[in-house]
Design an enzyme around this catalytic site. Structure first.
Site, mmCIF file in Angstrom:
data_model
loop_
_atom_site.group_PDB
_atom_site.id
_atom_site.type_symbol
_atom_site.label_atom_id
_atom_site.label_comp_id
_atom_site.label_asym_id
_atom_site.label_seq_id
_atom_site.Cartn_x
_atom_site.Cartn_y
_atom_site.Cartn_z
ATOM 1 N N ASP A 187 0.779 -1.239 0.000
ATOM 2 C CA ASP A 187 0.000 0.000 0.000
ATOM 3 C C ASP A 187 0.816 1.297 0.000
ATOM 4 O O ASP A 187 1.658 1.513 0.876
ATOM 5 C CB ASP A 187 -0.896 0.047 1.238
ATOM 6 C CG ASP A 187 -1.908 -1.073 1.274
ATOM 7 O OD1 ASP A 187 -1.889 -1.922 0.379
ATOM 8 O OD2 ASP A 187 -2.726 -1.092 2.219
ATOM 9 N N ARG A 308 -9.687 -0.411 9.971
ATOM 10 C CA ARG A 308 -8.312 -0.093 9.583
ATOM 11 C C ARG A 308 -8.229 1.020 8.533
ATOM 12 O O ARG A 308 -9.222 1.560 8.084
ATOM 13 C CB ARG A 308 -7.638 -1.345 9.042
ATOM 14 C CG ARG A 308 -8.311 -1.969 7.810
ATOM 15 C CD ARG A 308 -7.527 -3.178 7.351
ATOM 16 N NE ARG A 308 -8.102 -3.850 6.206
ATOM 17 C CZ ARG A 308 -8.922 -4.890 6.267
ATOM 18 N NH1 ARG A 308 -9.313 -5.354 7.453
ATOM 19 N NH2 ARG A 308 -9.378 -5.469 5.172
ATOM 20 N N GLU A 357 -11.395 -1.137 1.602
ATOM 21 C CA GLU A 357 -10.082 -0.849 2.171
ATOM 22 C C GLU A 357 -9.580 0.502 1.671
ATOM 23 O O GLU A 357 -10.058 1.032 0.660
ATOM 24 C CB GLU A 357 -9.064 -1.927 1.777
ATOM 25 C CG GLU A 357 -9.361 -3.311 2.305
ATOM 26 C CD GLU A 357 -8.262 -4.293 1.966
ATOM 27 O OE1 GLU A 357 -7.719 -4.897 2.901
ATOM 28 O OE2 GLU A 357 -7.940 -4.442 0.765
#
Length: 668
Positions: A187, A308, A357
């Site tokens: 990421d 998250r 995400e």
């Protein structure tokens, strides 16, 4: 006979005719000076247009208390809305930016650009370096204005050595994409700009493939193209709360967190025994090293499995920090005044996209119009229900300081390729607020969790896309993100080679003059010759085609197919020279079937023509269709052999109206 005149009287009392002659002579000199400095032609036209701008800014300041922006060809009419119509006869375009305490204006007349600022209201200047600008307008803001008026920055050609093939085979190591020196990356973390340098972090696992856990690796750049490794900035497993995962670093300009003005604050996910918590780390050395906040975690898990990837931004309108958290099938919104204490505000829930995400949240002006300023909510998502793979989905809408309301229930995708995930976006703080809302940068992890651990690289795993610039553009009445390669990539360009216009006959293949390095840009303009045919760019190594980029005129789609490359076939993978293959290599594995699926995106031809800009590197291809209205990003892994490429028509004849091959230099 003239009477005798005393010299003394002549000096002290000149005759009237002498005075008159002197005045006349002085007037003549002044007249000559005025005539000699009077503006004519294009400069005179520009002077008149910029006079209109100056007067309009005075009106805007008087009536509204602030200056205003304008862009005739970019749909920004703010100055006209506040001060009335501007007469711009003879001008091809007018662009005005403002920074609160001043303004800068430019106009293009007869292909020439003329500038004026609030600091020199009577000047008309063609040399940008000579323009006196207000302190709140930077040279970067000025250069952005010039680019809007068609004046592109000139980049020096790269050194010949960077354009040449390396002495030792780099294998699949890209020439101009960011990769880890060794081991694993995934990421991207949103960059920030501080003291002339971009600071960027990515998730890094120095123990892959033997061990788990990521940390933040630091890289810096001055142009978002050439990167310098700075090492690990936030190490894993050091504060008892687990490894270091995705989050956000911000420059706390006002010191709201209590660590001093200008401190860099990182809020990120730590995971220990499967429990995800949010922790704060702070840096007082410009983001090179960080200290764990002694009262971590700043957000303890309330019992959620997925909790998250905090994305943090400053919401100046509501004087608060805003955090987005990925919470399974929803995005949670939280607010704070000090980056430590967070209050739940709302959530945005969507089913059918898998586990969400890496959220992102930002504002852009639709079609460059500040009156159409729009919020964009983006997230990593799974498009398998739509015949896609993972990617970045987004919605446009509004934000009231507590909740996001989507204007359209249907999401869109930032990229239609298989390998553009966990994308982050950011703006340039050196620009004016209006310019920052016109476009912003973006970068994505160029990989896919379906097969990320099965690819044939040696000693290093993962890469980032090139930085692209995105903007919101109306597409059928719907705001849509449009992408373009960031302009600094032109600093890598070598001498371009033109390809003659021609007919691409069915089954024929026209070779292209691609460089031996395998790193180049290909610009192609195609026109349908009447048949429902396909145009194909066949990327080759050793004579065989490992991947194809094409356009199908029958259904109006661009596509990428890579079923012939080394990852798809499991054969012929390149082996890097020993010096380019760090420790940690592993045997080639069978790749997931998701890798072999073709990827396509609809982008109708315009007046029968299609433009493709294709960035090819040693293990990737990025396709910008019709000026970036659609994009396709894919990894590709050529077999051994010399680089090549061919153009071909399939199912009929296609006209190649223009094509250019431009070699691209190594960036590191």
């Amino acid at each position: 006979m003239f009477p005798k005149i005393s010299p003394r009287l002549n000096l002290r009392h000149p005759l009237p005719w002498v005075l008159a002659a002197a005045v006349a002579a002085l007037a003549l000199v002044v007249s000559v000076l005025v005539v000699s400095t009077a503006r004519t032609g294009s400069a005179a036209t520009a002077d008149g247009v910029l006079d209109e701008v100056s007067a309009a800014q005075d009106t805007a300041l008087k009536d509204h208390g602030t200056y205003a922006s304008l862009w005739l060809k970019g749909n920004d009419r703010t100055l006209q809305q506040r001060a009335g119509t501007l007469r711009a006869e003879g001008a091809e375009d007018v662009r005005v930016i403002e920074c609160g305490a001043g303004w800068l204006a430019g106009t293009r007349v007869d292909g020439q650009v003329f500038l004026r600022s609030s600091e020199a209201r009577d000047d008309v200047e063609q040399d940008p370096a000579k323009v006196r600008m207000p302190d709140c307008i930077s040279t970067e803001a000025r250069d952005s204005l010039l680019a809007d008026l068609g004046v592109q920055r000139e980049w020096p050609q790269p050194d010949a050595g960077r354009l040449a093939a390396p002495a030792e085979d780099p294998g699949y190591r890209p020439a101009y994409h960011l990769t880890p020196g060794q081991r694993w990356m995934n990421d991207p973390q949103r960059p920030f700009f501080l003291d002339g340098v971009w600071h960027y972090y990515y998730l890094y696992n120095a123990d892959y493939p033997e061990g788990n856990g990521t940390e933040w690796f630091h890289a810096t750049s001055t142009d978002l193209v050439h990167w310098k490794d700075e090492g690990v900035a936030i190490g894993k497993f050091r504060n008892g709360l687990g490894d270091i995962e995705t989050g956000t670093a911000v420059v706390d300009t006002e010191g709201t967190a209590g660590f001093g003005k200008g401190a860099v604050i990182a809020v990120l996910t730590q995971q220990d025994d499967g429990v995800q918590r949010q922790s704060l780390f702070y840096s007082t050395d410009q983001g090179h090293t960080f200290t764990s906040y002694e009262q971590n975690p700043v957000m303890d898990n309330p019992g959620e499995e997925h909790w998250r990837d905090p994305r943090i931004l400053r919401d100046e309108e509501h004087n608060q920090w805003v955090m987005l958290l990925a919470e399974g099938h929803k995005i949670g919104f939280y607010t704070s005044t000090d980056l430590k204490g967070w209050t739940y505000a709302s959530s945005f829930e969507r089913d059918g996209l898998g586990i969400l995400e890496c959220p992102d949240f930002f504002q852009l002006d639709v079609d460059g119009d500040p009156a159409k300023r729009t919020w964009v909510l983006a997230s990593g998502a799974n498009g398998s229900a739509e015949g896609r793979t993972t990617g970045t989905a987004y919605w446009t809408g509004s934000w009231d300081g507590k909740a996001f309301a989507a204007a359209d229930e249907q999401h869109q995708w930032l990229d239609a390729g298989a390998d553009f995930y966990a994308a982050v976006t950011w703006d340039d703080p050196r620009l004016t607020d209006g310019q920052r809302k016109a476009s912003r940068h973006a970068i994505g992890w160029m990989n896919n969790w379906a097969y990320a651990r099965q690819l044939p690289t040696e000693g290093w795993y993962g890469a980032d896309s090139v930085v692209r610039d995105i903007r919101l553009q109306s597409d059928g009445g719907r705001p849509t993100l449009v992408s373009a390669p960031t302009p600094a990539l032109r600093s890598l360009e070598g001498p371009a080679r033109q390809v003659p216009a021609q007919e691409l006959a069915d089954g024929g293949g026209e070779p292209l003059p691609v460089p031996a390095t395998g790193s180049f840009k290909l610009d192609v303009e195609l026109q349908n010759s009447g048949a429902d045919a396909e145009a194909r760019v066949q990327l080759q190594n050793g004579g065989g085609t490992y991947a194809t980029v094409g356009y199908d005129f029958r259904n109006g789609t661009a596509f990428v197919v890579r079923d012939g490359d080394a990852a798809s076939t499991g054969q012929g993978a390149k082996k890097a020279a020993p010096n380019n293959a760090p420790a940690g290599g592993k045997a080639q594995e069978k790749v997931d079937d998701a890798y072999r699926q073709s990827r396509s995106v609809a982008s109708p031809a315009v007046d029968g023509k299609v433009k493709l800009t294709i960035y090819v590197d040693r293990s990737s291809v990025e396709v910008f269709v019709n000026g970036g209205k659609r994009t396709l990003t894919s990894l590709v892994f050529p077999q051994e052999g010399p680089a090549g490429a061919r153009l071909a028509g399939v199912g009929g004849s296609v006209s190649l109206t223009a094509a250019t091959v431009t070699p691209l230099a190594a960036a590191r």
